[in-house]
Design a protein around this motif. Structure first.
Motif, PDB file in Angstrom:
ATOM      1  N   HIS A  62       0.843  -1.187   0.000  1.00 23.45           N
ATOM      2  CA  HIS A  62       0.000   0.000   0.000  1.00 23.45           C
ATOM      3  C   HIS A  62       0.878   1.237   0.000  1.00 23.45           C
ATOM      4  O   HIS A  62       1.855   1.315   0.745  1.00 23.45           O
ATOM      5  N   PRO A  64       0.920   5.355   0.581  1.00 24.45           N
ATOM      6  CA  PRO A  64       0.113   6.417   1.182  1.00 24.45           C
ATOM      7  C   PRO A  64       0.009   7.694   0.351  1.00 24.45           C
ATOM      8  O   PRO A  64      -0.948   8.441   0.514  1.00 24.45           O
ATOM      9  N   GLU A  67      -2.701   6.517  -2.140  1.00 22.89           N
ATOM     10  CA  GLU A  67      -3.621   5.505  -1.585  1.00 22.89           C
ATOM     11  C   GLU A  67      -3.828   4.321  -2.536  1.00 22.89           C
ATOM     12  O   GLU A  67      -4.860   3.660  -2.493  1.00 22.89           O
ATOM     13  N   SER A  98      -7.380   4.061  -5.101  1.00 27.86           N
ATOM     14  CA  SER A  98      -7.647   4.265  -3.678  1.00 27.86           C
ATOM     15  C   SER A  98      -8.949   3.641  -3.195  1.00 27.86           C
ATOM     16  O   SER A  98      -9.028   3.166  -2.069  1.00 27.86           O
TER      17      SER A  98
END
Length: 185
Positions: A62, A64, A67, A98
């Motif tokens: 993942h 950030p 996303e 995301s």
């Protein structure tokens, strides 16, 4: 006095422009994973509590900053309705946006829907395909080959609507249709 003030002002200005801004060390602008999961399985359920999707894979990362999630060796099993069998799609790698509404599958993409209600099984393969999960449709500009029973069709550029079960090829279409088998459109 004016000359000293001008020199002092120029020195101050030179000090500001020659020192670069402090580097952001928070990681929010870097594309580095914040979570790495090995050998995972995720299941989603519909409003009535019936299983809708199952996603397994060897690794998930993942990111950030946007996303997004990158998957290694994903295998997605998607259930559309009680009267239809689940569709399975697997590939070497996948990228999810995301909200997981867009999934790009890359490398050795293979999809399979078993036979049901007199319809023959369907298998397709390609090198890349974009899946829009909320709309239950997929598309690619790459070469795709679709097998339905013994019949097959291939073409460059392809889109499919999983709800209507309509397959569209865009260019360089070829194939063989055996009588009695339902053809991909």
């Amino acid at each position: 006095v004016v000359l000293v003030a001008v020199l002092a002002g120029m020195s101050y200005w030179l000090a500001i422009v020659s020192n670069p801004p402090e580097e952001d060390k928070s990681g929010r602008f870097r594309h580095d994973p914040d979570v790495i999961v090995k050998t995972f399985q995720v299941r989603t359920y519909g409003e009535q509590g019936l299983k809708k999707d199952a996603l397994t894979g060897k690794e998930a990362e993942h990111y950030p900053d946007d996303e997004s999630t990158m998957l290694v060796k994903p295998n997605l099993v998607h259930v559309t309705a009680q009267d239809r069998p689940a569709t399975t799609i697997k590939s070497d790698q996948a990228f999810l946006n995301s909200d997981q509404s867009e999934v790009e599958l890359i490398g050795n993409v293979v999809g399979f829907r078993p036979a049901y209600n007199g319809r023959e099984s369907v298998t397709f393969n390609t090198s890349q395909i974009m899946v829009y999960t909320d709309e239950e449709r997929a598309e690619t500009t790459h070469r795709v080959k679709v097998y339905q029973g013994k019949s097959w069709m291939a073409g460059t550029g392809f889109d499919v609507d999983n709800v209507t079960q309509i397959y569209n090829f865009h260019a360089k279409v070829e194939g063989i249709h055996y009588p009695g088998a339902r053809a991909a459109r």
